[in-house]
Motif scaffolding. Structure first.
Motif, PDB file in Angstrom:
ATOM      1  N   SER A  61       0.829  -1.205   0.000  1.00 60.30           N
ATOM      2  CA  SER A  61       0.000   0.000   0.000  1.00 60.30           C
ATOM      3  C   SER A  61       0.863   1.254   0.000  1.00 60.30           C
ATOM      4  O   SER A  61       2.068   1.220   0.302  1.00 60.30           O
ATOM      5  N   VAL A  62       0.239   2.370  -0.335  1.00 61.36           N
ATOM      6  CA  VAL A  62       0.922   3.660  -0.321  1.00 61.36           C
ATOM      7  C   VAL A  62       1.350   4.008   1.101  1.00 61.36           C
ATOM      8  O   VAL A  62       2.433   4.563   1.325  1.00 61.36           O
ATOM      9  N   ALA A  63       0.528   3.662   2.076  1.00 66.81           N
ATOM     10  CA  ALA A  63       0.860   3.944   3.474  1.00 66.81           C
ATOM     11  C   ALA A  63       2.134   3.217   3.895  1.00 66.81           C
ATOM     12  O   ALA A  63       2.956   3.766   4.637  1.00 66.81           O
ATOM     13  N   SER A  64       2.330   1.973   3.404  1.00 69.30           N
ATOM     14  CA  SER A  64       3.539   1.225   3.748  1.00 69.30           C
ATOM     15  C   SER A  64       4.776   1.878   3.150  1.00 69.30           C
ATOM     16  O   SER A  64       5.822   1.988   3.804  1.00 69.30           O
ATOM     17  N   LEU A  65       4.676   2.308   1.901  1.00 71.09           N
ATOM     18  CA  LEU A  65       5.816   2.969   1.263  1.00 71.09           C
ATOM     19  C   LEU A  65       6.146   4.284   1.952  1.00 71.09           C
ATOM     20  O   LEU A  65       7.320   4.623   2.140  1.00 71.09           O
ATOM     21  N   ARG A  66       5.100   5.008   2.342  1.00 65.76           N
ATOM     22  CA  ARG A  66       5.337   6.267   3.059  1.00 65.76           C
ATOM     23  C   ARG A  66       5.976   5.997   4.414  1.00 65.76           C
ATOM     24  O   ARG A  66       6.905   6.693   4.832  1.00 65.76           O
ATOM     25  N   TRP A  67       5.485   4.969   5.087  1.00 65.55           N
ATOM     26  CA  TRP A  67       6.080   4.619   6.387  1.00 65.55           C
ATOM     27  C   TRP A  67       7.539   4.226   6.228  1.00 65.55           C
ATOM     28  O   TRP A  67       8.393   4.627   7.032  1.00 65.55           O
ATOM     29  N   LEU A  68       7.852   3.425   5.192  1.00 61.67           N
ATOM     30  CA  LEU A  68       9.225   2.981   4.978  1.00 61.67           C
ATOM     31  C   LEU A  68      10.147   4.167   4.730  1.00 61.67           C
ATOM     32  O   LEU A  68      11.262   4.221   5.282  1.00 61.67           O
ATOM     33  N   LYS A  69       9.708   5.120   3.930  1.00 61.00           N
ATOM     34  CA  LYS A  69      10.525   6.309   3.666  1.00 61.00           C
ATOM     35  C   LYS A  69      10.775   7.089   4.952  1.00 61.00           C
ATOM     36  O   LYS A  69      11.914   7.491   5.246  1.00 61.00           O
ATOM     37  N   GLU A  70       9.719   7.289   5.734  1.00 57.06           N
ATOM     38  CA  GLU A  70       9.873   8.042   6.980  1.00 57.06           C
ATOM     39  C   GLU A  70      10.724   7.286   7.996  1.00 57.06           C
ATOM     40  O   GLU A  70      11.532   7.884   8.717  1.00 57.06           O
ATOM     41  N   ALA A  71      10.572   5.953   8.060  1.00 55.96           N
ATOM     42  CA  ALA A  71      11.335   5.154   9.013  1.00 55.96           C
ATOM     43  C   ALA A  71      12.817   5.162   8.672  1.00 55.96           C
ATOM     44  O   ALA A  71      13.673   5.289   9.565  1.00 55.96           O
ATOM     45  N   LEU A  72      13.148   5.031   7.386  1.00 56.96           N
ATOM     46  CA  LEU A  72      14.555   5.042   6.980  1.00 56.96           C
ATOM     47  C   LEU A  72      15.174   6.423   7.183  1.00 56.96           C
ATOM     48  O   LEU A  72      16.346   6.533   7.587  1.00 56.96           O
ATOM     49  N   THR A  73      14.391   7.463   6.917  1.00 56.92           N
ATOM     50  CA  THR A  73      14.884   8.823   7.158  1.00 56.92           C
ATOM     51  C   THR A  73      15.198   9.022   8.631  1.00 56.92           C
ATOM     52  O   THR A  73      16.262   9.534   9.005  1.00 56.92           O
ATOM     53  N   ALA A  74      14.269   8.603   9.489  1.00 59.03           N
ATOM     54  CA  ALA A  74      14.488   8.737  10.933  1.00 59.03           C
ATOM     55  C   ALA A  74      15.653   7.875  11.390  1.00 59.03           C
ATOM     56  O   ALA A  74      16.418   8.274  12.278  1.00 59.03           O
ATOM     57  N   PHE A  75      15.818   6.701  10.796  1.00 58.66           N
ATOM     58  CA  PHE A  75      16.900   5.798  11.185  1.00 58.66           C
ATOM     59  C   PHE A  75      18.269   6.405  10.896  1.00 58.66           C
ATOM     60  O   PHE A  75      19.189   6.327  11.717  1.00 58.66           O
ATOM     61  N   PHE A  76      18.422   7.017   9.722  1.00 58.32           N
ATOM     62  CA  PHE A  76      19.704   7.638   9.390  1.00 58.32           C
ATOM     63  C   PHE A  76      19.999   8.830  10.296  1.00 58.32           C
ATOM     64  O   PHE A  76      21.165   9.134  10.562  1.00 58.32           O
ATOM     65  N   MET A  77      18.942   9.484  10.769  1.00 60.93           N
ATOM     66  CA  MET A  77      19.142  10.612  11.678  1.00 60.93           C
ATOM     67  C   MET A  77      19.448  10.117  13.087  1.00 60.93           C
ATOM     68  O   MET A  77      20.366  10.602  13.755  1.00 60.93           O
ATOM     69  N   ASP A  78      18.683   9.168  13.559  1.00 61.79           N
ATOM     70  CA  ASP A  78      18.844   8.604  14.892  1.00 61.79           C
ATOM     71  C   ASP A  78      18.365   7.152  14.855  1.00 61.79           C
ATOM     72  O   ASP A  78      17.216   6.906  14.485  1.00 61.79           O
ATOM     73  N   PRO A  79      19.233   6.187  15.111  1.00 59.64           N
ATOM     74  CA  PRO A  79      20.476   6.290  15.884  1.00 59.64           C
ATOM     75  C   PRO A  79      21.764   6.419  15.089  1.00 59.64           C
ATOM     76  O   PRO A  79      22.834   6.491  15.684  1.00 59.64           O
ATOM     77  N   VAL A  80      21.700   6.388  13.734  1.00 61.06           N
ATOM     78  CA  VAL A  80      22.952   6.443  12.964  1.00 61.06           C
ATOM     79  C   VAL A  80      23.683   7.754  13.216  1.00 61.06           C
ATOM     80  O   VAL A  80      24.911   7.795  13.266  1.00 61.06           O
ATOM     81  N   GLY A  81      22.911   8.857  13.365  1.00 66.67           N
ATOM     82  CA  GLY A  81      23.532  10.118  13.757  1.00 66.67           C
ATOM     83  C   GLY A  81      23.958  10.999  12.613  1.00 66.67           C
ATOM     84  O   GLY A  81      24.906  11.790  12.759  1.00 66.67           O
ATOM     85  N   GLN A  82      23.267  10.923  11.461  1.00 68.61           N
ATOM     86  CA  GLN A  82      23.599  11.771  10.321  1.00 68.61           C
ATOM     87  C   GLN A  82      22.726  13.009  10.285  1.00 68.61           C
ATOM     88  O   GLN A  82      21.564  12.980  10.705  1.00 68.61           O
ATOM     89  N   GLY A  83      23.275  14.086   9.771  1.00 70.00           N
ATOM     90  CA  GLY A  83      22.528  15.335   9.711  1.00 70.00           C
ATOM     91  C   GLY A  83      21.564  15.392   8.549  1.00 70.00           C
ATOM     92  O   GLY A  83      20.551  16.080   8.609  1.00 70.00           O
ATOM     93  N   SER A  84      21.856  14.683   7.461  1.00 72.35           N
ATOM     94  CA  SER A  84      21.004  14.677   6.277  1.00 72.35           C
ATOM     95  C   SER A  84      20.753  13.236   5.862  1.00 72.35           C
ATOM     96  O   SER A  84      21.692  12.518   5.481  1.00 72.35           O
TER      97      SER A  84
END
Length: 560
Positions: free
Chosen positions: A266-289
């Motif tokens: 579903s579109v909701a799953s793809l949107r969730w995946l994008k947001e989850a990966l974005t948040a993951f790279f920010m925290d806990p990976v610790g990247q600024g972008s």
């Protein structure tokens, strides 16, 4: 002055790379990493809510209760078996103290620095080693969880050691002894680190498939022993622990936003995946972008694919299996529960930076420092802020100490539901049960028990009626003779919640001296209650710390 035309840019660059890749430079980073983690640990900050949950489950339960996963309250989540037993050993030997309970996560944090250095020296080019080690050393998430009473730094260490043990691995040197040692190490890791199952699954697949495709059937008997030990350990652990976690409604409600929506296409799953990966790279990976990190990650995957597909496969499959478990709603993705993936991601990012910089030609190689600086600066900044300001999240210890020092026998105690675990843990240290209302007999489960009546507010303000209100109820806390909390009792008469509006008077056993302990409470609800209490009575004294506060009120009804 030397003319610019005769400067040998490639030679200067190579010398700079050799310098950065030198062992002396690595040892300096390792020393800094150890100092940062030790400073955080020795700061001995107060336990915050999640830590007090774990502390109560370790300190207040017997060995048999830990082995049988018997909770002290319905909302106390399970932790890995070996982690809980190791914590119980420390408390039994050295006493009940924050530094004692945080000792094993701290040791794992220190060992993780050395283990990560050994791993990157096996797989990374010199320039990538230095950047990966710097990213690991200065990661504020890794520093923080090295001084936290949680198994997340142990998860990180287990991930590094498992990958270091099995990848890269020359199959020709596999023997029965080595296969048995690998099997035993993986089997034990499952009992101390829940996410180890994803790492072991990735290792088994990336090692087994090449053996089968190359028809090296002679090696399968060795791998079969390793996989059999892993599978047997997982089967027993699933029977005694994982099956209960899979049906833990409290746990899944807590992490409900960390599961991929269904259906998966579903579109909701793809949107969730994008947001989850974005948040993951920010925290806990610790990247600024997150965008830059994703680009560098892709480049790093290409670079590693050229060197060792098995190693890249183990890294990417660990990530894939975690996401698959999230999609199946059996393991949340994000935040501290994904911390175990961070060392693997940092290796790929470091390789990606070096790979992208290899395309820079003279005289543009001077810009080779830009991308590493972009990757490293957020970690340096966060580490600096953390060291300067400290990692203190809640002043629960100070709040309960103030309460104990000022309270008198027969005082009334009221707290919010999230403040239960901090109070249960610290009450024994400061002897809080001595001043609580006299013990009363309570009938629960067909047995009569002695307990202390405590008022409790639910944490959030409700707005489904014309006026906002909070829910209030009485609970009974049962302590043993040594002052340790043992059981939470309630029944339809005592524990029935009732709405409390702005001017609703509280029916308290001793309104003349009523203590209110708030911790991790919703700020709107806390302000609402304090405003209501200030209107109804007189505030006698108070302690207000970070995330925790104690107030003493005289709520004697005023005469008209």
């Amino acid at each position: 002055m030397m003319p610019v035309s005769i400067l040998n840019t490639p030679q200067i660059t190579n010398k700079a790379v050799d310098f950065l890749g030198a062992r002396f430079f690595a040892r300096c980073f390792i020393a800094v990493g150890l100092i940062l983690r030790a400073a955080h640990y020795l700061g001995n900050r107060s336990f915050w809510l999640d830590e007090t949950v774990t502390a109560v489950l370790v300190v207040n339960r017997s060995w048999m209760e830990i082995l049988r996963h018997i909770p002290l309250a319905d909302n106390s989540a399970q932790q890995p078996y070996l982690f809980m037993l190791l914590e119980k050993i420390m408390v039994s030997w050295f006493g009940n103290h924050e530094l004692v309970l945080r000792f094993w996560p701290f040791c794992a944090g220190l060992a993780g620095v050395f283990a990560f250095d050994a791993l990157i020296r096996k797989i990374c080019v010199p320039a990538a080693r230095t950047l990966a080690l710097a990213l690991f050393v200065f990661s504020s998430s890794l520093i923080y969880y090295a001084g936290e009473l949680k198994p997340y730094s142990i998860d990180v260490l287990a991930t590094i050691l498992l990958v270091l043990m099995a990848v890269p691995f020359p199959p020709q040197s596999l023997t029965w002894g080595r296969a048995a040692r690998m099997g035993a190490a993986g089997a034990v890791s499952l009992w101390i680190s829940n996410p180890s199952v994803f790492i072991l699954a990735a290792i088994a697949l990336c090692q087994g498939v090449p053996v089968v495709t190359a028809r090296q059937y002679r090696l399968l008997k060795y791998w079969a022993l390793t996989w059999l030990l892993w599978a047997a350990s997982f089967g027993v652990l699933y029977w005694v622990s994982f099956s209960g976690m899979a049906s833990d409604a409290v746990l899944f409600n807590m992490w409900k936003n960390s599961f991929m929506p269904q259906p998966l296409w579903s579109v909701a799953s793809l949107r969730w995946l994008k947001e989850a990966l974005t948040a993951f790279f920010m925290d806990p990976v610790g990247q600024g972008s997150a965008g830059v990190a994703a680009l560098v990650f892709a480049a790093g995957a290409v670079a590693l694919a050229r060197k060792d597909m098995k190693f890249l496969g183990a890294l990417l499959l660990s990530f894939f299996f975690t996401l698959l478990a999230t999609a199946l709603h059996v393991y949340p993705f994000g935040g501290r529960l994904s911390l175990f993936l961070v060392p693997l991601i940092l290796i790929i990012l470091a390789e990606g930076v070096v790979f992208l910089n290899s395309f820079l030609k003279p005289p543009f190689r001077v810009f080779a420092v830009v991308l590493p600086a972009m990757m490293l600066f957020p970690s340096l900044w966060q580490a600096g802020l953390s060291v300067w300001g400290g990692f203190n999240r809640q002043s629960n210890r100070e709040a309960v100490a103030f309460l104990s020092g000022e309270a008198r026998s027969g005082d009334t105690l009221v707290l919010n539901s999230e403040a239960q675990f901090p109070f249960w843990y610290y009450s024994q240290r400061f002897g809080c049960e001595r001043f609580m209302a006299p013990a009363i007999p309570v009938l629960a489960g067909g047995e009569r028990k002695q307990g202390y009546v405590v008022g409790q507010f639910l944490d959030h303000l409700l707005t489904d009626l014309p006026q906002p209100y909070a829910l209030f109820r009485y609970m009974v806390y049962v302590f043993n003779t040594e002052g340790f909390f043992r059981e939470l009792l309630s029944n339809d008469t005592i524990g029935q919640p009732r709405p409390v509006f702005m001017n609703t008077p509280l029916d308290l056993p001793n309104p003349q001296r009523a203590w209110f302990f708030f911790s991790s409470m919703n700020p709107v609800a806390q302000d609402f209650l304090l405003f209501s209490l200030d209107r109804q009575g007189k505030r006698l004294t108070a302690y207000e710390g970070k995330g925790a506060a104690v107030y003493l009120y005289d709520l004697t009804p005023r005469t008209p």
